[in-house]
Scaffold this active site. Structure first.
Site, PDB file in Angstrom:
ATOM      1  N   SER A  10       0.864  -1.194   0.000  1.00  0.00           N
ATOM      2  CA  SER A  10       0.000   0.000   0.000  1.00  0.00           C
ATOM      3  C   SER A  10       0.893   1.234   0.000  1.00  0.00           C
ATOM      4  O   SER A  10       2.128   1.133   0.085  1.00  0.00           O
ATOM      5  CB  SER A  10      -0.826   0.004   1.291  1.00  0.00           C
ATOM      6  OG  SER A  10       0.073   0.072   2.391  1.00  0.00           O
ATOM      7  N   GLY A  11       0.249   2.415  -0.063  1.00  0.00           N
ATOM      8  CA  GLY A  11       1.016   3.657   0.054  1.00  0.00           C
ATOM      9  C   GLY A  11       1.775   3.704   1.371  1.00  0.00           C
ATOM     10  O   GLY A  11       2.948   4.107   1.417  1.00  0.00           O
ATOM     11  N   HIS A  12       1.109   3.289   2.437  1.00  0.00           N
ATOM     12  CA  HIS A  12       1.768   3.251   3.756  1.00  0.00           C
ATOM     13  C   HIS A  12       3.001   2.334   3.688  1.00  0.00           C
ATOM     14  O   HIS A  12       4.068   2.660   4.222  1.00  0.00           O
ATOM     15  CB  HIS A  12       0.747   2.752   4.776  1.00  0.00           C
ATOM     16  CG  HIS A  12       1.269   2.576   6.159  1.00  0.00           C
ATOM     17  ND1 HIS A  12       1.878   3.582   6.879  1.00  0.00           N
ATOM     18  CD2 HIS A  12       1.274   1.474   6.969  1.00  0.00           C
ATOM     19  CE1 HIS A  12       2.220   3.124   8.065  1.00  0.00           C
ATOM     20  NE2 HIS A  12       1.881   1.851   8.145  1.00  0.00           N
ATOM     21  N   ASP A  32       1.366  -9.523   0.244  1.00  0.00           N
ATOM     22  CA  ASP A  32       0.022  -8.965   0.413  1.00  0.00           C
ATOM     23  C   ASP A  32      -0.999 -10.080   0.194  1.00  0.00           C
ATOM     24  O   ASP A  32      -0.818 -10.916  -0.709  1.00  0.00           O
ATOM     25  CB  ASP A  32      -0.222  -7.818  -0.579  1.00  0.00           C
ATOM     26  CG  ASP A  32      -1.419  -6.976  -0.159  1.00  0.00           C
ATOM     27  OD1 ASP A  32      -1.190  -5.862   0.365  1.00  0.00           O
ATOM     28  OD2 ASP A  32      -2.573  -7.426  -0.329  1.00  0.00           O
ATOM     29  N   ASP A  33      -2.056 -10.070   1.001  1.00  0.00           N
ATOM     30  CA  ASP A  33      -3.044 -11.151   0.896  1.00  0.00           C
ATOM     31  C   ASP A  33      -3.978 -10.986  -0.294  1.00  0.00           C
ATOM     32  O   ASP A  33      -4.762 -11.895  -0.588  1.00  0.00           O
ATOM     33  CB  ASP A  33      -3.813 -11.296   2.213  1.00  0.00           C
ATOM     34  CG  ASP A  33      -2.925 -11.935   3.279  1.00  0.00           C
ATOM     35  OD1 ASP A  33      -1.884 -12.533   2.915  1.00  0.00           O
ATOM     36  OD2 ASP A  33      -3.246 -11.808   4.478  1.00  0.00           O
ATOM     37  N   GLY A  64      -2.648  -0.260   7.905  1.00  0.00           N
ATOM     38  CA  GLY A  64      -3.187   0.818   8.735  1.00  0.00           C
ATOM     39  C   GLY A  64      -4.231   0.332   9.720  1.00  0.00           C
ATOM     40  O   GLY A  64      -4.293   0.810  10.855  1.00  0.00           O
ATOM     41  N   HIS A 129       6.444  14.212  26.245  1.00  0.00           N
ATOM     42  CA  HIS A 129       7.142  13.461  27.295  1.00  0.00           C
ATOM     43  C   HIS A 129       6.218  12.529  28.082  1.00  0.00           C
ATOM     44  O   HIS A 129       5.040  12.808  28.295  1.00  0.00           O
ATOM     45  CB  HIS A 129       7.822  14.436  28.264  1.00  0.00           C
ATOM     46  CG  HIS A 129       6.839  15.298  28.996  1.00  0.00           C
ATOM     47  ND1 HIS A 129       6.268  14.918  30.184  1.00  0.00           N
ATOM     48  CD2 HIS A 129       6.300  16.496  28.692  1.00  0.00           C
ATOM     49  CE1 HIS A 129       5.433  15.843  30.596  1.00  0.00           C
ATOM     50  NE2 HIS A 129       5.437  16.820  29.694  1.00  0.00           N
ATOM     51  N   HIS A 138      -2.100   4.003  16.524  1.00  0.00           N
ATOM     52  CA  HIS A 138      -1.678   4.783  15.354  1.00  0.00           C
ATOM     53  C   HIS A 138      -1.865   6.266  15.668  1.00  0.00           C
ATOM     54  O   HIS A 138      -2.983   6.711  15.943  1.00  0.00           O
ATOM     55  CB  HIS A 138      -2.538   4.384  14.138  1.00  0.00           C
ATOM     56  CG  HIS A 138      -2.194   5.090  12.871  1.00  0.00           C
ATOM     57  ND1 HIS A 138      -2.774   4.758  11.680  1.00  0.00           N
ATOM     58  CD2 HIS A 138      -1.341   6.106  12.592  1.00  0.00           C
ATOM     59  CE1 HIS A 138      -2.286   5.528  10.707  1.00  0.00           C
ATOM     60  NE2 HIS A 138      -1.416   6.365  11.248  1.00  0.00           N
TER      61      HIS A 138
HETATM   62  C1  LIG Z   1     -14.162  10.022  12.584  1.00  0.00           C
HETATM   63  C2  LIG Z   1     -14.335   9.194  11.333  1.00  0.00           C
HETATM   64  C3  LIG Z   1     -13.664   7.845  11.514  1.00  0.00           C
HETATM   65  C4  LIG Z   1     -15.840   9.019  11.157  1.00  0.00           C
HETATM   66  O1  LIG Z   1     -16.086   8.150  10.132  1.00  0.00           O
HETATM   67  P1  LIG Z   1     -17.561   7.498  10.066  1.00  0.00           P
HETATM   68  O2  LIG Z   1     -17.786   6.692  11.304  1.00  0.00           O
HETATM   69  O3  LIG Z   1     -17.624   6.802   8.746  1.00  0.00           O
HETATM   70  O4  LIG Z   1     -18.541   8.736  10.172  1.00  0.00           O
HETATM   71  P2  LIG Z   1     -19.302   9.551   9.020  1.00  0.00           P
HETATM   72  O5  LIG Z   1     -18.386   9.950   7.927  1.00  0.00           O
HETATM   73  O6  LIG Z   1     -20.544   8.768   8.687  1.00  0.00           O
HETATM   74  O7  LIG Z   1     -19.720  10.877   9.798  1.00  0.00           O
HETATM   75  C5  LIG Z   1     -20.683  10.873  10.841  1.00  0.00           C
HETATM   76  C6  LIG Z   1     -20.888  12.322  11.271  1.00  0.00           C
HETATM   77  O8  LIG Z   1     -19.712  12.798  11.932  1.00  0.00           O
HETATM   78  C7  LIG Z   1     -19.168  13.930  11.221  1.00  0.00           C
HETATM   79  N1  LIG Z   1     -17.717  13.759  11.204  1.00  0.00           N
HETATM   80  C8  LIG Z   1     -17.021  12.731  10.683  1.00  0.00           C
HETATM   81  N2  LIG Z   1     -15.724  12.895  10.891  1.00  0.00           N
HETATM   82  C9  LIG Z   1     -15.580  14.065  11.545  1.00  0.00           C
HETATM   83  C10 LIG Z   1     -14.453  14.764  12.022  1.00  0.00           C
HETATM   84  N3  LIG Z   1     -13.218  14.281  11.864  1.00  0.00           N
HETATM   85  N4  LIG Z   1     -14.663  15.928  12.655  1.00  0.00           N
HETATM   86  C11 LIG Z   1     -15.923  16.417  12.820  1.00  0.00           C
HETATM   87  N5  LIG Z   1     -17.025  15.781  12.384  1.00  0.00           N
HETATM   88  C12 LIG Z   1     -16.854  14.619  11.754  1.00  0.00           C
HETATM   89  C13 LIG Z   1     -19.762  13.857   9.820  1.00  0.00           C
HETATM   90  O9  LIG Z   1     -19.804  15.122   9.220  1.00  0.00           O
HETATM   91  C14 LIG Z   1     -21.128  13.295  10.118  1.00  0.00           C
HETATM   92  O10 LIG Z   1     -21.926  14.316  10.616  1.00  0.00           O
HETATM   93  P3  LIG Z   1     -23.521  14.397  10.234  1.00  0.00           P
HETATM   94  O11 LIG Z   1     -24.122  13.134  10.806  1.00  0.00           O
HETATM   95  O12 LIG Z   1     -23.960  15.644  10.926  1.00  0.00           O
HETATM   96  O13 LIG Z   1     -23.572  14.453   8.759  1.00  0.00           O
HETATM   97  C15 LIG Z   1     -13.694   9.859  10.082  1.00  0.00           C
HETATM   98  O14 LIG Z   1     -14.459  10.904   9.568  1.00  0.00           O
HETATM   99  C16 LIG Z   1     -12.299  10.413  10.376  1.00  0.00           C
HETATM  100  O15 LIG Z   1     -12.099  11.509  10.879  1.00  0.00           O
HETATM  101  N6  LIG Z   1     -11.305   9.578  10.054  1.00  0.00           N
HETATM  102  C17 LIG Z   1      -9.931   9.917  10.306  1.00  0.00           C
HETATM  103  C18 LIG Z   1      -9.098   9.606   9.081  1.00  0.00           C
HETATM  104  C19 LIG Z   1      -7.656   9.890   9.342  1.00  0.00           C
HETATM  105  O16 LIG Z   1      -7.272  10.546  10.269  1.00  0.00           O
HETATM  106  N7  LIG Z   1      -6.819   9.346   8.505  1.00  0.00           N
HETATM  107  C20 LIG Z   1      -5.401   9.491   8.714  1.00  0.00           C
HETATM  108  C21 LIG Z   1      -4.619   8.544   7.880  1.00  0.00           C
HETATM  109  S1  LIG Z   1      -2.901   8.706   8.276  1.00  0.00           S
END
Ligand SMILES: CC(C)(COP(=O)(O)OP(=O)(O)OC[C@H]1O[C@@H](n2cnc3c(N)ncnc32)[C@H](O)[C@@H]1OP(=O)(O)O)[C@@H](O)C(=O)NCCC(=O)NCCS
Length: 210
Positions: A10-12, A32-33, A64, A129, A138
């Site tokens: 993957s990219g990661h 990779d599986d 991830g 710290h 993660h």
């Molecule tokens: C938090 C998270 C996991 C939620 O995913 P989900 O469970 O599929 O939730 P949904 O996308 O269905 O969103 C549900 C609600 O929360 C809100 N919401 C989702 N993520 C949010 C966030 N980070 N901050 C604020 N609100 C958020 C959506 O707007 C939605 O609101 P609504 O019901 O009013 O429309 C995802 O949005 C997220 O932030 N993932 C992090 C990804 C990341 O950090 N990747 C890094 C890779 S290195």
């Protein structure tokens, strides 16, 4: 000749391969599986993760999703799992990383912190710290964890999130991108916003990570 198997094409995985080259690995292959994946960037995918026992090498798991990372890591002899730290990470002398942890470029990990197995301290994040990260935690890109924070197993701190100092977060949580955690989190689930509040009783978003 240092040889490394990276499980997870993957990219990661490619980011980890870059670090591995900088750390002196001359030969890198992926497993990779998904049998349809034959290459990962410039690297060969040599088969599925079942093949890991056939190859005489160090191993790192580049998945991830915390549950998958744990499952695959647990199937590998722990002595083969290496910790990879990008040369441009700033890590205090007394920091202790568990086997299989990867530390990306631009991170800062300060004195007294220790992590469990298979953690990811992702690009440009910081862990200050005296923090304690459990197994398979993660810290996503650009997230910041202040001092004396304790984070339970498999919890994912989303991109750009901030965890205030002296906070405890239990296992199996997804902290959404950009959230700010200012109180202890005692129940697993998905938390978003400023200040962070619970939106799901599961950590579906965490499970969706590949
Ligand atoms: C938090 C998270 C996991 C939620 O995913 P989900 O469970 O599929 O939730 P949904 O996308 O269905 O969103 C549900 C609600 O929360 C809100 N919401 C989702 N993520 C949010 C966030 N980070 N901050 C604020 N609100 C958020 C959506 O707007 C939605 O609101 P609504 O019901 O009013 O429309 C995802 O949005 C997220 O932030 N993932 C992090 C990804 C990341 O950090 N990747 C890094 C890779 S290195």
């Amino acid at each position: 000749m240092k040889k490394l198997v990276i499980i997870g094409a993957s990219g990661h995985g490619r980011v980890i391969a870059d670090i591995a080259e900088l750390c002196g690995y001359h030969e890198i292959v992926f497993l990779d599986d998904d049998e349809n994946i034959k290459n990962c960037g410039k690297y060969l995918v040599a088969g599925t993760s079942c093949r890991v026992g056939d190859i005489d090498s160090d191993v790192v798991v580049a998945i991830g999703n915390s549950d998958s990372r744990q499952r695959i890591s647990d199937s590998v002899d722990e002595k083969r799992l290496v910790t990879l730290i990008h040369p441009d990470a700033v890590v205090a002398d007394d920091v202790v990383f568990g086997a299989g942890t990867v530390v990306m470029a631009g991170t800062v990990v300060n004195s007294g912190t220790r992590t469990g197995k298979g953690c990811i301290v992702n690009t440009s994040s910081s862990v200050d710290h005296d923090c304690v990260l459990g197994d398979f935690v993660h810290i996503a890109v650009g997230a910041h964890v202040a001092g004396t924070v304790c984070i339970g197993d498999r919890t994912w701190i989303g991109a750009g999130a901030t965890i205030s100092n002296n906070i405890n977060i239990c296992s199996d949580c997804m902290i959404g991108a950009g959230a700010v955690v200012v109180k202890d989190i005692k129940e697993s689930g998905t938390y978003v916003g400023v200040p962070a509040g619970k939106i799901r009783t599961d950590s579906f978003g965490r499970k969706a990570g590949q």
